[in-house]
Design an enzyme around this catalytic site. Structure first.
Site, PDB file in Angstrom:
ATOM      1  N   SER A  27      26.932 -43.642   1.303  1.00 55.17           N
ATOM      2  CA  SER A  27      27.308 -43.990  -0.068  1.00 55.17           C
ATOM      3  C   SER A  27      27.888 -42.755  -0.750  1.00 55.17           C
ATOM      4  CB  SER A  27      26.074 -44.475  -0.837  1.00 55.17           C
ATOM      5  OG  SER A  27      26.313 -44.534  -2.231  1.00 55.17           O
ATOM      6  N   TYR A  84      17.200 -43.499  -2.529  1.00 54.15           N
ATOM      7  CA  TYR A  84      18.463 -44.045  -2.035  1.00 54.15           C
ATOM      8  C   TYR A  84      19.481 -42.922  -1.832  1.00 54.15           C
ATOM      9  CZ  TYR A  84      22.784 -46.784  -1.939  1.00 54.15           C
ATOM     10  OH  TYR A  84      24.007 -47.325  -1.587  1.00 54.15           O
TER      11      TYR A  84
END
Length: 257
Positions: A137, A150
């Site tokens: 990401s 995350y």
């Protein structure tokens, strides 16, 4: 005739990638935890002419995943493995992420991805061909204060993937790391906050496939947001804090995709 394995294929980017690659002569091996949604994606891919097999399996089950990867590779050979399964982090009220949530995210996003990728690495390196993609990401470059676990797992995947890329290149195996920005998915809908330059899952899948075909080491997009994320590490912390305030969000209770 390519054989492509995709985890987290029941929705979002994983499902979009499966539909993108579905074509006559292509074999898709699709994985997710829930068999119903996974089978619906499989049927759509069969409708486009692909040969499809599915496996409902939790990527956290290291031994079962290793056996599954080995069995599929021995039977039909794996050309491309995309470790896509992942979960959100954060807190429903925007508070401090709980220990339980943090370890769930760590187990799925990092350990789950490596449970899939590393057995494939060993087999592909032995025969001298193949390609593996880790779905990271842009949060790997610009960590989100509301999703520390995350962000941390995605940064770890980026570092691990790039290190393996250098090691595997002489062995004929390609390793790629995918760093998307905001994508319209069921998982993305759990974010309650600003989502600049958000794109559809289909557009993201097309960009990923293009990058994999070109063997880009890092497939980061959209370009403007990727440049901003990469540049965030180079500016003073006070500026970075100010800029990241716009990316605050709350997270719904739903976690698994």
């Amino acid at each position: 005739m390519p054989v492509i394995l995709i985890t987290g294929a029941s929705s979002g980017i994983g499902a979009a990638l499966a539909r993108h690659y579905a074509a006559p002569g292509t074999t898709l091996v699709l994985n997710a935890r829930g068999p119903e949604r996974l089978e619906a994606v499989a049927e759509a891919c069969r409708g486009k002419g692909a040969t499809v097999e599915t496996r409902a399996l939790d990527v956290r089950d290291r031994d079962d995943v290793r056996v599954w990867i080995g069995e599929v590779d021995a039977r039909i050979g794996l050309d491309l493995v995309i470790a896509n399964a992942g979960v959100n982090g954060g807190h429903p009220q925007g508070g401090l992420e709980t220990e339980e949530t943090a370890f769930l995210v760590l187990d799925v996003n990092l350990m789950g991805a490596l449970n899939v990728a590393l057995p494939a690495v060993a087999r592909m390196a032995e025969r001298g061909r193949g390609q593996i993609a880790l779905i990271s990401s842009l949060a790997a470059y610009a960590p989100l204060p509301d999703a520390p676990a995350y962000s941390g797992t995605k940064a770890a995947l980026l570092a691990h993937g790039l290190a393996l890329r250098e090691k595997l290149a002489p062995r004929g195996v390609r390793m790629n790391v995918v760093c998307p920005g905001y994508v319209k998915t069921a998982m993305g809908a759990d974010y309650e906050g600003w989502r600049p330059l958000e794109m559809s899952a289909e557009a993201a899948a097309a960009r990923i496939a293009k990058g994999l075909a070109r063997d880009e080491g890092v497939i980061a997009f959209p370009a403007a947001l990727a440049a901003a994320a990469r540049g965030a590490a180079l500016i003073p912390e006070s500026w970075r804090r100010l800029g990241m305030r716009g990316f605050s969000f709350r997270m719904s209770e739903r976690q698994q995709r």
